[in-house]
Each structure stands twice: as structure tokens, then as C-alpha cells.
Design a protein around this motif. Structure first.
Motif, PDB file in Angstrom:
ATOM      1  N   HIS A 193       0.819  -1.214   0.000  1.00 17.64           N
ATOM      2  CA  HIS A 193       0.000   0.000   0.000  1.00 17.64           C
ATOM      3  C   HIS A 193       0.855   1.267   0.000  1.00 17.64           C
ATOM      4  O   HIS A 193       0.324   2.377  -0.096  1.00 17.64           O
ATOM      5  N   ALA A 194       2.163   1.109   0.117  1.00 23.23           N
ATOM      6  CA  ALA A 194       3.057   2.282   0.111  1.00 23.23           C
ATOM      7  C   ALA A 194       4.391   1.856  -0.493  1.00 23.23           C
ATOM      8  O   ALA A 194       5.346   1.583   0.216  1.00 23.23           O
ATOM      9  N   VAL A 195       4.423   1.781  -1.826  1.00 26.75           N
ATOM     10  CA  VAL A 195       5.608   1.304  -2.535  1.00 26.75           C
ATOM     11  C   VAL A 195       6.308   2.496  -3.175  1.00 26.75           C
ATOM     12  O   VAL A 195       5.694   3.276  -3.906  1.00 26.75           O
ATOM     13  N   ARG A 196       7.601   2.639  -2.888  1.00 25.30           N
ATOM     14  CA  ARG A 196       8.410   3.661  -3.552  1.00 25.30           C
ATOM     15  C   ARG A 196       9.223   2.964  -4.636  1.00 25.30           C
ATOM     16  O   ARG A 196       9.884   1.968  -4.389  1.00 25.30           O
ATOM     17  N   PHE A 197       9.190   3.519  -5.828  1.00 25.00           N
ATOM     18  CA  PHE A 197       9.777   2.871  -6.992  1.00 25.00           C
ATOM     19  C   PHE A 197      11.194   3.373  -7.236  1.00 25.00           C
ATOM     20  O   PHE A 197      11.422   4.578  -7.335  1.00 25.00           O
ATOM     21  N   ASP A 198      12.127   2.432  -7.341  1.00 33.15           N
ATOM     22  CA  ASP A 198      13.544   2.727  -7.529  1.00 33.15           C
ATOM     23  C   ASP A 198      14.033   1.867  -8.694  1.00 33.15           C
ATOM     24  O   ASP A 198      14.128   0.648  -8.573  1.00 33.15           O
ATOM     25  N   THR A 199      14.335   2.502  -9.820  1.00 31.22           N
ATOM     26  CA  THR A 199      14.688   1.759 -11.027  1.00 31.22           C
ATOM     27  C   THR A 199      15.977   0.962 -10.849  1.00 31.22           C
ATOM     28  O   THR A 199      16.072  -0.189 -11.315  1.00 31.22           O
ATOM     29  N   ALA A 200      16.966   1.541 -10.194  1.00 32.20           N
ATOM     30  CA  ALA A 200      18.225   0.823  -9.985  1.00 32.20           C
ATOM     31  C   ALA A 200      17.999  -0.427  -9.140  1.00 32.20           C
ATOM     32  O   ALA A 200      18.546  -1.501  -9.426  1.00 32.20           O
ATOM     33  N   GLU A 201      17.184  -0.292  -8.105  1.00 28.58           N
ATOM     34  CA  GLU A 201      16.867  -1.442  -7.253  1.00 28.58           C
ATOM     35  C   GLU A 201      16.098  -2.489  -8.041  1.00 28.58           C
ATOM     36  O   GLU A 201      16.313  -3.698  -7.880  1.00 28.58           O
ATOM     37  N   PHE A 202      15.198  -2.023  -8.901  1.00 28.18           N
ATOM     38  CA  PHE A 202      14.453  -2.966  -9.745  1.00 28.18           C
ATOM     39  C   PHE A 202      15.403  -3.760 -10.645  1.00 28.18           C
ATOM     40  O   PHE A 202      15.278  -4.976 -10.773  1.00 28.18           O
ATOM     41  N   HIS A 203      16.329  -3.078 -11.284  1.00 25.08           N
ATOM     42  CA  HIS A 203      17.277  -3.766 -12.160  1.00 25.08           C
ATOM     43  C   HIS A 203      18.050  -4.836 -11.390  1.00 25.08           C
ATOM     44  O   HIS A 203      18.237  -5.948 -11.877  1.00 25.08           O
ATOM     45  N   ARG A 204      18.499  -4.499 -10.185  1.00 32.43           N
ATOM     46  CA  ARG A 204      19.238  -5.476  -9.382  1.00 32.43           C
ATOM     47  C   ARG A 204      18.365  -6.672  -9.035  1.00 32.43           C
ATOM     48  O   ARG A 204      18.789  -7.826  -9.162  1.00 32.43           O
ATOM     49  N   GLY A 205      17.133  -6.392  -8.585  1.00 34.84           N
ATOM     50  CA  GLY A 205      16.238  -7.480  -8.208  1.00 34.84           C
ATOM     51  C   GLY A 205      15.840  -8.347  -9.382  1.00 34.84           C
ATOM     52  O   GLY A 205      15.793  -9.579  -9.280  1.00 34.84           O
ATOM     53  N   PHE A 206      15.553  -7.717 -10.513  1.00 32.06           N
ATOM     54  CA  PHE A 206      15.147  -8.464 -11.704  1.00 32.06           C
ATOM     55  C   PHE A 206      16.304  -9.333 -12.191  1.00 32.06           C
ATOM     56  O   PHE A 206      16.115 -10.487 -12.564  1.00 32.06           O
ATOM     57  N   HIS A 207      17.508  -8.764 -12.178  1.00 31.52           N
ATOM     58  CA  HIS A 207      18.687  -9.512 -12.604  1.00 31.52           C
ATOM     59  C   HIS A 207      18.919 -10.713 -11.675  1.00 31.52           C
ATOM     60  O   HIS A 207      19.176 -11.837 -12.139  1.00 31.52           O
ATOM     61  N   GLU A 208      18.798 -10.477 -10.378  1.00 29.91           N
ATOM     62  CA  GLU A 208      18.980 -11.560  -9.415  1.00 29.91           C
ATOM     63  C   GLU A 208      17.949 -12.660  -9.636  1.00 29.91           C
ATOM     64  O   GLU A 208      18.268 -13.855  -9.571  1.00 29.91           O
ATOM     65  N   MET A 209      16.701 -12.255  -9.888  1.00 30.16           N
ATOM     66  CA  MET A 209      15.648 -13.233 -10.104  1.00 30.16           C
ATOM     67  C   MET A 209      15.955 -14.115 -11.305  1.00 30.16           C
ATOM     68  O   MET A 209      15.855 -15.350 -11.246  1.00 30.16           O
ATOM     69  N   PHE A 210      16.359 -13.496 -12.419  1.00 28.98           N
ATOM     70  CA  PHE A 210      16.640 -14.278 -13.610  1.00 28.98           C
ATOM     71  C   PHE A 210      17.844 -15.188 -13.421  1.00 28.98           C
ATOM     72  O   PHE A 210      17.873 -16.315 -13.940  1.00 28.98           O
ATOM     73  N   LEU A 211      18.848 -14.718 -12.687  1.00 31.77           N
ATOM     74  CA  LEU A 211      20.016 -15.566 -12.440  1.00 31.77           C
ATOM     75  C   LEU A 211      19.635 -16.793 -11.625  1.00 31.77           C
ATOM     76  O   LEU A 211      20.171 -17.891 -11.849  1.00 31.77           O
ATOM     77  N   ARG A 212      18.728 -16.631 -10.683  1.00 29.63           N
ATOM     78  CA  ARG A 212      18.270 -17.779  -9.896  1.00 29.63           C
ATOM     79  C   ARG A 212      17.601 -18.816 -10.786  1.00 29.63           C
ATOM     80  O   ARG A 212      17.816 -20.025 -10.629  1.00 29.63           O
ATOM     81  N   TYR A 213      16.781 -18.353 -11.697  1.00 34.41           N
ATOM     82  CA  TYR A 213      16.122 -19.299 -12.594  1.00 34.41           C
ATOM     83  C   TYR A 213      17.117 -19.919 -13.564  1.00 34.41           C
ATOM     84  O   TYR A 213      16.993 -21.088 -13.928  1.00 34.41           O
TER      85      TYR A 213
END
Length: 255
Positions: A193-213
């Protein structure tokens, strides 16, 4: 191999309406998606971006979809330049309202249509003299595959509406049943209900997610390329507004 595939895809997209958007995709995408799936998705995006008549139909379909959900946005009819105002120049209350509306556009396309216009970057939005939200996207859109869209709807609906069974069903349909922690973090697990959007953090998280898969040998669906672009575009505009937003509420409205 992955970097070579990425270079070839960027070369193929050069000069098209969506070539710039490849910079938004995590490099790990090219490692975890099969070459054939990547090629198929890229060919579709290139074809869509080069057909003005089809994009006009996509704009009309999106306008109807959002209007049916009570999501007010002026699509594809820009106000005169002198009457346009960047969203970042608005007062805090107006920025919050615009950002919340953009989230509704994001989820409204997911839940209300079988295609999505992906260009949600900050520069594609403005406000006019009547304080309407104006959206003038470039011609980059995707026709979701039915099984992917069903899984995506279950993922978002299950997570934000707190339906664990539906969430698990969505993760499994998307081939993401294992190693979903990174994904749930990106969705705003701490407080949706209170999400602050950070593109750099998103890139890190998305990259980490794909590496796990990748480490698990998972081959993800081709629509993940379009979803990655779609997500990072909405991160781009919401980060620029420098506020937190109620993502769960946007999902409720979009449904």
C-alpha cells in the motif's frame, strides 16, 4: 553466448520504434530465455512497431479497455506543446494522483485486455490545462500469449489481493514456482500500500531473479521480455514522481 544474442537482437531492432527499449531489459533475460523464444518475441515487437494501422487499433482497444474500468486517461491525442506540463512539475497531490492513475493503466491493461502498450516512460505522459492525464506512447506493444496472461493475472491478483492459492497457481503457470522470493520482493512484499519505486533497485532485483532461474535450468516464457520492458517503464515514471504509491489499490480498481 548471451551477450552475443543480445547484440544481434539490438542490431535487428536498430531504427525501429522500440530499439531504445532494449536498454530497459536485464542482461540476464538473454541468459534465461531460449534463443527461439527471444527471437519470436523480438520479431513480434518489431512487426508491431512498424505497422501504424495496427498500432492505431491497439490505441483504440486500450482506450476502450481503460474507459470500461473507469480509468481516465487521454490516449494518443497530445495537447498543443505550450499546453503540456511534465508530471514532475506538478504539486505533490497532483503527482500522487497521476502516479496512482498510471498504476491503474498498467494493471488495467493486464486485467482488461489481451495486449498491452508497453511505453509507460515518464516522457510519454503529461498533464493538460484541464489537469487531465495525457498518454502519448510510442509504438511498442505486445499481444500476450494466453497461458502467460492467465498466469500473470493470477500472480498479481493472488499477491495484491492476498489469495495465496491464486498466487501459487500464477507462479506455477509462469514456470516460477521455485525461487520466487526475489520476485515477491519486487512486487512490494513489505507494504504493497506504500511502494516507492527505484529503477536501480528494480534492475538489481530483476537480474537476481533471472540468475536464480538460470541456475535452476528454468527456461522462461518469451513474454518475459515484454514484461521486463513494461515493468521498468512503469518504474521509470513512478520513480520520477518521487512518492510512494498504493499498488494494491490500483490492482483492485483495475480488476
Amino acid at each position: 553466448m548471451a551477450s552475443r544474442i543480445g547484440s544481434l537482437i539490438r542490431l535487428a531492432a536498430k531504427g525501429t520504434n522500440w530499439s531504445d527499449f532494449l536498454d530497459y531489459a536485464s542482461p540476464a533475460l538473454f541468459e534465461v530465455m531460449p534463443v527461439r523464444a527471444l527471437s519470436t518475441q523480438c520479431r513480434e515487437l518489431i512487426s508491431n512497431g512498424s505497422d501504424e494501422a495496427r498500432f492505431t487499433r491497439a490505441l483504440r482497444s486500450t482506450a476502450v479497455c481503460l474507459r470500461d474500468r473507469g480509468i481516465a486517461v487521454d490516449i494518443g491525442s497530445p495537447a498543443p506543446r505550450e499546453a503540456q506540463q511534465p508530471l514532475t512539475s506538478l504539486a505533490e497531490g497532483a503527482r500522487r494522483q497521476a502516479g496512482q492513475r498510471i498504476l491503474e493503466v498498467y494493471f488495467g491493461q493486464v486485467f482488461g485486455n489481451d495486449q498491452a502498450i508497453l511505453d509507460l516512460r515518464a516522457e510519454s505522459f503529461s498533464s493538460n490545462e484541464a489537469a487531465d492525464l495525457c498518454w502519448n506512447p510510442r509504438a511498442i506493444y505486445v499481444q500476450w500469449q494466453p497461458e502467460f496472461l492467465t498466469g500473470l493475472r493470477d500472480l498479481y491478483g493472488g499477491f495484491y489481493l492476498e489469495d495465496r492459492r491464486r498466487l501459487d497457481r500464477g507462479l506455477n503457470r509462469l514456470g516460477m514456482g521455485d525461487g520466487s522470493d526475489a520476485l515477491l520482493g519486487l512486487l512490494g512484499r513489505d507494504n504493497p500500500h506504500a511502494v516507492r519505486f527505484d529503477t536501480a533497485e528494480f534492475h538489481r532485483g530483476f537480474h537476481e531473479m533471472f540468475l536464480r532461474y538460470k541456475d535452476r535450468g528454468v527456461a522462461l516464457h518469451r513474454n518475459f521480455l515484454a514484461l521486463g520492458i513494461y515493468l521498468v517503464c512503469v518504474y521509470n515514471v513512478l520513480e520520477s514522481l518521487d512518492l510512494d504509491f498504493d499498488v494494491a489499490r490500483a490492482v483492485e480498481r483495475a480488476q
